[in-house]
Design a protein around this motif. Structure first.
Motif, PDB file in Angstrom:
ATOM      1  N   ALA A   1      19.605 -17.729 112.147  1.00 19.62           N
ATOM      2  CA  ALA A   1      18.259 -17.521 111.602  1.00 19.62           C
ATOM      3  C   ALA A   1      18.013 -18.458 110.420  1.00 19.62           C
ATOM      4  O   ALA A   1      16.917 -19.025 110.285  1.00 19.62           O
ATOM      5  CB  ALA A   1      18.071 -16.064 111.189  1.00 19.62           C
ATOM      6  N   GLU A   2      19.017 -18.627 109.570  1.00 17.63           N
ATOM      7  CA  GLU A   2      18.886 -19.552 108.442  1.00 17.63           C
ATOM      8  C   GLU A   2      18.741 -20.992 108.928  1.00 17.63           C
ATOM      9  O   GLU A   2      17.973 -21.773 108.369  1.00 17.63           O
ATOM     10  CB  GLU A   2      20.085 -19.418 107.502  1.00 17.63           C
ATOM     11  N   ALA A   3      19.463 -21.344 109.986  1.00 19.06           N
ATOM     12  CA  ALA A   3      19.413 -22.707 110.521  1.00 19.06           C
ATOM     13  C   ALA A   3      18.024 -23.035 111.082  1.00 19.06           C
ATOM     14  O   ALA A   3      17.552 -24.172 110.944  1.00 19.06           O
ATOM     15  CB  ALA A   3      20.469 -22.890 111.608  1.00 19.06           C
ATOM     16  N   ILE A   4      17.373 -22.055 111.693  1.00 21.41           N
ATOM     17  CA  ILE A   4      16.040 -22.310 112.247  1.00 21.41           C
ATOM     18  C   ILE A   4      14.934 -21.968 111.239  1.00 21.41           C
ATOM     19  O   ILE A   4      13.753 -22.112 111.542  1.00 21.41           O
ATOM     20  CB  ILE A   4      15.813 -21.579 113.591  1.00 21.41           C
ATOM     21  N   LYS A   5      15.351 -21.503 110.066  1.00 18.69           N
ATOM     22  CA  LYS A   5      14.429 -21.223 108.953  1.00 18.69           C
ATOM     23  C   LYS A   5      13.352 -20.191 109.299  1.00 18.69           C
ATOM     24  O   LYS A   5      12.178 -20.355 108.985  1.00 18.69           O
ATOM     25  CB  LYS A   5      13.806 -22.514 108.441  1.00 18.69           C
ATOM     26  N   VAL A   6      13.786 -19.115 109.961  1.00 20.23           N
ATOM     27  CA  VAL A   6      12.881 -18.014 110.298  1.00 20.23           C
ATOM     28  C   VAL A   6      13.506 -16.719 109.792  1.00 20.23           C
ATOM     29  O   VAL A   6      14.598 -16.354 110.227  1.00 20.23           O
ATOM     30  CB  VAL A   6      12.640 -17.919 111.826  1.00 20.23           C
ATOM     31  N   PRO A   7      12.845 -16.024 108.852  1.00 24.27           N
ATOM     32  CA  PRO A   7      13.399 -14.757 108.355  1.00 24.27           C
ATOM     33  C   PRO A   7      13.365 -13.678 109.438  1.00 24.27           C
ATOM     34  O   PRO A   7      12.335 -13.463 110.074  1.00 24.27           O
ATOM     35  CB  PRO A   7      12.504 -14.390 107.176  1.00 24.27           C
ATOM     36  N   MET A   8      14.496 -13.035 109.640  1.00 26.26           N
ATOM     37  CA  MET A   8      14.660 -12.097 110.746  1.00 26.26           C
ATOM     38  C   MET A   8      15.136 -10.723 110.290  1.00 26.26           C
ATOM     39  O   MET A   8      15.787 -10.586 109.252  1.00 26.26           O
ATOM     40  CB  MET A   8      15.699 -12.632 111.738  1.00 26.26           C
ATOM     41  N   ASN A   9      14.831  -9.749 111.124  1.00 24.70           N
ATOM     42  CA  ASN A   9      15.439  -8.415 111.065  1.00 24.70           C
ATOM     43  C   ASN A   9      16.419  -8.376 112.223  1.00 24.70           C
ATOM     44  O   ASN A   9      16.051  -8.705 113.351  1.00 24.70           O
ATOM     45  CB  ASN A   9      14.381  -7.330 111.239  1.00 24.70           C
ATOM     46  N   ILE A  10      17.653  -7.984 111.934  1.00 22.53           N
ATOM     47  CA  ILE A  10      18.704  -8.004 112.949  1.00 22.53           C
ATOM     48  C   ILE A  10      19.350  -6.625 112.993  1.00 22.53           C
ATOM     49  O   ILE A  10      19.851  -6.133 111.988  1.00 22.53           O
ATOM     50  CB  ILE A  10      19.768  -9.073 112.620  1.00 22.53           C
ATOM     51  N   ALA A  11      19.317  -6.004 114.177  1.00 29.60           N
ATOM     52  CA  ALA A  11      19.876  -4.664 114.357  1.00 29.60           C
ATOM     53  C   ALA A  11      20.976  -4.698 115.403  1.00 29.60           C
ATOM     54  O   ALA A  11      20.862  -5.394 116.409  1.00 29.60           O
ATOM     55  CB  ALA A  11      18.785  -3.693 114.796  1.00 29.60           C
ATOM     56  N   ILE A  12      22.019  -3.932 115.148  1.00 27.41           N
ATOM     57  CA  ILE A  12      23.110  -3.798 116.112  1.00 27.41           C
ATOM     58  C   ILE A  12      23.311  -2.317 116.377  1.00 27.41           C
ATOM     59  O   ILE A  12      23.410  -1.511 115.451  1.00 27.41           O
ATOM     60  CB  ILE A  12      24.409  -4.427 115.578  1.00 27.41           C
ATOM     61  N   VAL A  13      23.340  -1.979 117.677  1.00 35.91           N
ATOM     62  CA  VAL A  13      23.607  -0.605 118.071  1.00 35.91           C
ATOM     63  C   VAL A  13      24.962  -0.537 118.763  1.00 35.91           C
ATOM     64  O   VAL A  13      25.442  -1.529 119.313  1.00 35.91           O
ATOM     65  CB  VAL A  13      22.508  -0.020 118.992  1.00 35.91           C
TER      66      VAL A  13
ATOM     67  N   SER B   1       8.710  -5.731 111.776  1.00 35.80           N
ATOM     68  CA  SER B   1       9.764  -6.137 112.708  1.00 35.80           C
ATOM     69  C   SER B   1      11.052  -5.327 112.568  1.00 35.80           C
ATOM     70  O   SER B   1      11.949  -5.469 113.393  1.00 35.80           O
ATOM     71  CB  SER B   1      10.078  -7.629 112.521  1.00 35.80           C
ATOM     72  N   ILE B   2      11.133  -4.506 111.538  1.00 33.28           N
ATOM     73  CA  ILE B   2      12.326  -3.664 111.374  1.00 33.28           C
ATOM     74  C   ILE B   2      12.478  -2.763 112.603  1.00 33.28           C
ATOM     75  O   ILE B   2      13.506  -2.775 113.276  1.00 33.28           O
ATOM     76  CB  ILE B   2      12.232  -2.820 110.080  1.00 33.28           C
ATOM     77  N   ASP B   3      11.436  -1.998 112.885  1.00 39.57           N
ATOM     78  CA  ASP B   3      11.458  -1.080 114.025  1.00 39.57           C
ATOM     79  C   ASP B   3      11.603  -1.829 115.347  1.00 39.57           C
ATOM     80  O   ASP B   3      12.322  -1.388 116.242  1.00 39.57           O
ATOM     81  CB  ASP B   3      10.174  -0.239 114.028  1.00 39.57           C
ATOM     82  N   ILE B   4      10.951  -2.973 115.449  1.00 39.82           N
ATOM     83  CA  ILE B   4      11.027  -3.747 116.692  1.00 39.82           C
ATOM     84  C   ILE B   4      12.454  -4.211 116.962  1.00 39.82           C
ATOM     85  O   ILE B   4      12.943  -4.107 118.093  1.00 39.82           O
ATOM     86  CB  ILE B   4      10.050  -4.944 116.655  1.00 39.82           C
ATOM     87  N   SER B   5      13.145  -4.699 115.933  1.00 38.37           N
ATOM     88  CA  SER B   5      14.526  -5.172 116.144  1.00 38.37           C
ATOM     89  C   SER B   5      15.437  -4.033 116.583  1.00 38.37           C
ATOM     90  O   SER B   5      16.261  -4.203 117.488  1.00 38.37           O
ATOM     91  CB  SER B   5      15.072  -5.845 114.880  1.00 38.37           C
ATOM     92  N   ILE B   6      15.275  -2.877 115.976  1.00 43.02           N
ATOM     93  CA  ILE B   6      16.099  -1.726 116.355  1.00 43.02           C
ATOM     94  C   ILE B   6      15.789  -1.304 117.792  1.00 43.02           C
ATOM     95  O   ILE B   6      16.702  -1.064 118.588  1.00 43.02           O
ATOM     96  CB  ILE B   6      15.880  -0.554 115.369  1.00 43.02           C
ATOM     97  N   LYS B   7      14.507  -1.247 118.130  1.00 50.09           N
ATOM     98  CA  LYS B   7      14.134  -0.835 119.491  1.00 50.09           C
ATOM     99  C   LYS B   7      14.546  -1.867 120.536  1.00 50.09           C
ATOM    100  O   LYS B   7      14.864  -1.509 121.666  1.00 50.09           O
ATOM    101  CB  LYS B   7      12.644  -0.526 119.573  1.00 50.09           C
ATOM    102  N   LYS B   8      14.545  -3.146 120.176  1.00 46.40           N
ATOM    103  CA  LYS B   8      15.025  -4.159 121.120  1.00 46.40           C
ATOM    104  C   LYS B   8      16.503  -3.910 121.438  1.00 46.40           C
ATOM    105  O   LYS B   8      16.905  -3.965 122.606  1.00 46.40           O
ATOM    106  CB  LYS B   8      14.852  -5.569 120.556  1.00 46.40           C
ATOM    107  N   ALA B   9      17.303  -3.660 120.407  1.00 54.61           N
ATOM    108  CA  ALA B   9      18.737  -3.401 120.628  1.00 54.61           C
ATOM    109  C   ALA B   9      18.923  -2.138 121.469  1.00 54.61           C
ATOM    110  O   ALA B   9      19.703  -2.129 122.424  1.00 54.61           O
ATOM    111  CB  ALA B   9      19.467  -3.273 119.288  1.00 54.61           C
ATOM    112  N   MET B  10      18.201  -1.080 121.128  1.00 49.52           N
ATOM    113  CA  MET B  10      18.326   0.176 121.873  1.00 49.52           C
ATOM    114  C   MET B  10      17.887   0.009 123.319  1.00 49.52           C
ATOM    115  O   MET B  10      18.537   0.508 124.233  1.00 49.52           O
ATOM    116  CB  MET B  10      17.503   1.273 121.184  1.00 49.52           C
ATOM    117  N   THR B  11      16.786  -0.712 123.529  1.00 48.51           N
ATOM    118  CA  THR B  11      16.283  -0.924 124.888  1.00 48.51           C
ATOM    119  C   THR B  11      17.307  -1.661 125.734  1.00 48.51           C
ATOM    120  O   THR B  11      17.581  -1.266 126.873  1.00 48.51           O
ATOM    121  CB  THR B  11      14.954  -1.704 124.846  1.00 48.51           C
TER     122      THR B  11
END
Length: 165
Positions: A51-63, A82-92
């Motif tokens: 994320a730092e290399a592509i210079k885009v601030p991210m929310n990163i979740a691991i389930v 994007s907090i909720d979205i990152s968590i739901k992406k991992a859960m999905t």
């Protein structure tokens, strides 16, 4: 009534007595096939680096293997939404054992899983949720990333997932 109460007390006592040997062995620390905190931290570090290399601030979740939040990282200036979205992406990804990109493609109108996003208190069906598979090809959890374009999110998720293989 008295016999019923006595039966219940005896049943509870027997259950407790049978459980004592298991308790003496100590608690199970990690289930087979589940992600450890050390693994989650290693994955997070790799994802943050990307994320730092592509210079885009991210929310990163691991389930973990059960779909429960194990680790989370929000970079400075990452979208709050994007907090909720990152968590739901991992859960999905974990709930259906496939990337959110793949699930999204089979849930479009006319496809077999159309409407699935309404299940499980809401799913996320665009790229950025990826399974975490260990060297033994066992699913140990999933990573979800949100904050950039779906392709950027997915690239960060893949960077994190790659370190565990």
């Amino acid at each position: 009534m008295r016999k019923c109460k006595l039966s219940i007390v005896l049943a509870l006592a027997l259950t407790l007595f049978c459980a004592l040997p298991a308790l003496a062995e100590g608690p199970v620390k990690t289930l087979s096939g589940d992600i450890t905190l050390a693994q989650a931290q290693k994955i997070l570090a790799a994802a943050v680096k990307k994320a730092e290399a592509i210079k885009v601030p991210m929310n990163i979740a691991i389930v973990d293997a059960g779909g429960n939040l194990k680790a989370f990282y929000r970079q400075e200036d990452a979208f709050i939404g994007s907090i909720d979205i990152s968590i739901k992406k991992a859960m999905t990804a974990r709930y259906f054992n496939m990337s959110t990109r793949t699930l999204g493609s089979v849930s479009q109108p006319g496809q077999p899983l159309y409407g699935i996003e309404a299940s499980n208190d809401g799913l996320i069906l665009f790229a950025g949720g990826v399974l975490l598979v260990d060297a033994n090809n066992v699913i140990i959890g999933a990573i979800g990333v949100s904050g950039g374009s779906v392709d950027e999110d997915e690239s960060v998720a893949f960077a994190g997932a790659a370190v565990i293989k």
